[in-house]
Design a protein around this motif. Structure first.
Motif, short mmCIF file in Angstrom:
data_model
loop_
_atom_site.label_atom_id
_atom_site.label_comp_id
_atom_site.label_asym_id
_atom_site.label_seq_id
_atom_site.Cartn_x
_atom_site.Cartn_y
_atom_site.Cartn_z
N TYR A 165 17.17 19.86 8.14
CA TYR A 165 18.50 19.66 7.59
C TYR A 165 19.50 20.61 8.25
O TYR A 165 20.60 20.22 8.62
CB TYR A 165 18.46 19.89 6.07
CG TYR A 165 19.77 19.64 5.37
CD1 TYR A 165 20.12 18.38 4.92
CD2 TYR A 165 20.68 20.69 5.16
CE1 TYR A 165 21.33 18.15 4.27
CE2 TYR A 165 21.89 20.47 4.52
CZ TYR A 165 22.21 19.20 4.08
OH TYR A 165 23.41 18.99 3.45
N ARG A 188 17.74 15.23 -0.44
CA ARG A 188 18.91 15.66 0.33
C ARG A 188 19.71 16.70 -0.45
O ARG A 188 20.18 17.69 0.10
CB ARG A 188 19.80 14.45 0.66
CG ARG A 188 20.95 14.78 1.59
CD ARG A 188 21.98 13.67 1.62
NE ARG A 188 22.50 13.35 0.29
CZ ARG A 188 23.35 14.12 -0.39
NH1 ARG A 188 23.78 15.24 0.13
NH2 ARG A 188 23.76 13.75 -1.59
N GLU A 238 20.51 20.41 0.76
CA GLU A 238 21.92 20.85 0.87
C GLU A 238 22.13 22.17 0.11
O GLU A 238 22.73 23.12 0.65
CB GLU A 238 22.82 19.76 0.29
CG GLU A 238 24.30 20.08 0.37
CD GLU A 238 25.16 18.98 -0.25
OE1 GLU A 238 24.60 17.96 -0.69
OE2 GLU A 238 26.38 19.16 -0.29
N THR A 287 22.68 19.08 10.26
CA THR A 287 23.82 18.93 9.35
C THR A 287 24.87 20.01 9.59
O THR A 287 24.53 21.18 9.81
CB THR A 287 23.33 19.01 7.88
OG1 THR A 287 22.20 18.17 7.73
CG2 THR A 287 24.42 18.60 6.91
#
Lengths: 336, 194
Positions: free
Chosen positions: A169, A107, A111, A173
């Motif tokens: 992601y 993760r 990110e 996100t």
């Protein structure tokens, strides 16, 4: 009675003011030296200066240097150092320690990667600024800025790599401080899913490529810009076909891995499969597989002044090898 | 009458404040300089640093590679400790320099010293505890005025360069280190990848 050598109230006030004043200046300078914001701000300022130079003074904006330095990020599991294979001898490396479970480490990688792409896009004016005014209209080569390089130290295992999916992601996100996802931010806010990938003719051959050569994960986030009506039309058509687009913005899962040349040649839809040609190790292989998405904008530049001032700008993840980056870029500006 | 201690305290305080103030001014000036200094020069320094680190990291008989950005009108020169003429900054050691200038094939062939002069004017040199350092690639073919066999580069000409030409794209340089089986000399060679 006043003692000999005793500090007067005036002296104490001067000392306190001096210390506070120096402290404030030192903090400001410290931030200038180490704050990521300021490096990016300087870059953004130079981008705006260059883009608006023609409009303001009627002069060539290309004379204004882009003060953009490639940000080098090393992700490792150790407390100190790492990424010696990728960054040996280079300066200003930001070390980030990955911690927690494999999924947590993955993760963190996603990110940082998504933020690198987002920062590159916003720093370069979201593709709406004509940054390379000297480029010949219709030229086949794009001019690029390597915004950042994200490298993963060899200590990070394959179990972490396998959980990395930057595209997912970005779809799921939200951008920090925003109510929109990365995907929505890169497009027109209404897009919630990627387009169905076009026939990716080179993917299979790429997967079958010998996993040798560069074994280290070293991905560059590259902003490229080209001026060509053919390319503009091609990408607009592709965006319509794919559906991951709103207005002139798009985000497509095909550009990252396959069509590097496609966006850069007036031939347009010819998929050259550049990535398939290069031998790649596990790290770079994963880098490509997990980051196919590229964000782009095609249309007239906000800073343009003539009829022909339109083109395309794309930010994408590219393995940091000279063959892969040169497949995208005809020239590179900024400080590496 | 003021005491000597009070005077001393005032002087010390003034001195400390002045020193700190000057340090901050110099630091700010350095920051401004680093922001506005030529990007090419920064990139040249980075190239020199990266090459130095990679060369030092390699063991004997090892080969490595480094990816750098080409700098238009700059070149990489390599000089062994016995080569001449050489950049002043190399002193008596083998060195690799990243320098500004346009070296021609004729300069290399005739060992005119042009590369060393360019490096003296603007260049960033790194020393190595090796017997020879060379760099080859990107040089245009030498066109002789008279027929004959011409060697452009070492060992005949005592100098060698990697020329970037006009490219600002990425280039890969292969670094080879070895010990000569004949004379036992330690060497490093930089070659431009195609």
């Amino acid at each position: 009675m006043e003692k000999k050598g005793e500090l007067t109230s005036t002296q104490i006030i001067i000392i306190v003011l001096a210390i506070v004043g120096f402290g404030l200046v030192a903090i400001a300078l410290f931030l200038v030296d180490f704050g990521g914001y300021t490096e990016k701000d300087i870059c953004k300022l130079s981008v705006l200066s260059r883009a608006t130079a023609t409009n303001v003074a009627g002069m060539a904006g290309a004379g204004i240097p882009l003060k953009c330095r490639t940000e080098k990020i090393c992700l490792s599991e150790s407390f100190f150092g790492g990424c010696d294979e990728q960054f040996a001898g280079e300066e200003n490396i930001v070390h980030v320690r990955l911690s927690g479970s494999s999924s947590n480490k993955a993760r963190q990688i996603m990110e940082i990667s998504a933020n690198a792409m987002y920062d590159c896009w916003t720093m370069m004016g979201e593709g709406r600024l004509d940054l390379f005014k000297d480029n010949i209209y219709g030229a086949t080569d794009a001019t690029c800025v390597v915004c950042s390089r994200v490298a993963i130290d060899k200590s990070v295992g394959a179990d972490v790599y396998d959980l990395v999916n930057v595209d997912n992601y970005m779809k799921n996100t939200q951008v920090p401080g925003s109510q929109y996802t990365y995907l929505q931010t890169f497009t027109d806010r209404s897009v919630v899913a990627y387009a169905i990938p076009l026939n990716d003719s080179s993917t299979s051959s790429y997967k079958n490529a010998t996993l040798s050569g560069n074994q280290f994960y070293d991905v560059a986030y590259v902003f490229s810009q080209i001026k060509s009506s053919t390319v503009v039309n091609t990408l607009k058509s592709m965006a319509v076909i794919g559906g991951t687009a709103g207005a002139a913005t798009f985000m497509t899962p095909i550009l990252g891995s396959v069509a590097k040349k496609m966006i850069l040649t007036p031939a347009g839809l010819v998929v050259t499969g550049v990535a398939a040609a290069g031998a790649a190790g596990y790290g770079t292989y994963r880098a490509i597989e997990s980051q196919k998405a590229a964000a782009g904008y095609c249309g007239k530049y906000a800073s343009g002044g003539t009829q022909k001032d339109d083109g395309c700008s794309v930010v994408q993840a590219v393995p940091y090898t000279f063959r892969d980056v040169n497949a995208v870029c005809g020239a590179i500006q900024g400080e590496l | 009458m003021r005491s000597k201690k009070a005077d001393l305290l005032n002087n010390v305080l003034t001195t400390i404040i002045a020193v700190i103030g000057l340090a901050i001014i110099f630091f700010a000036a350095w920051k401004l300089y680093s922001v506005y200094v030529s990007q090419d020069e920064k990139n040249a320094q980075t190239i020199a640093n990266v090459i130095e680190a990679r060369v030092n990291a390699l063991g004997d008989y090892q080969t490595g590679n480094v990816v750098i950005r080409g700098l238009p009108d700059w070149f990489i020169g390599g000089w062994g400790k016995n080569d001449a003429p050489r950049p002043d900054a190399c002193y008596l050691k083998s060195c690799i320099c990243v320098c500004k200038g346009t070296v021609t094939a004729a300069d290399v062939k005739d060992n005119t010293g042009a590369a060393a002069r360019y490096c003296n004017a603007k260049g960033y040199c790194r020393f190595f505890d090796l017997d020879d350092a060379s760099a080859e690639g990107g040089m245009e073919a030498y066109v002789p005025s008279t027929p004959g066999i011409y060697v452009v580069g070492k060992p005949d000409t005592q100098m060698s360069v990697i020329k970037f030409g006009k490219t600002s794209n990425l280039v890969e340089i292969v670094i080879k280190k070895w010990i000569d089986s004949g004379d036992g000399s330690k060497n490093v060679k930089l070659e431009l990848s195609q």
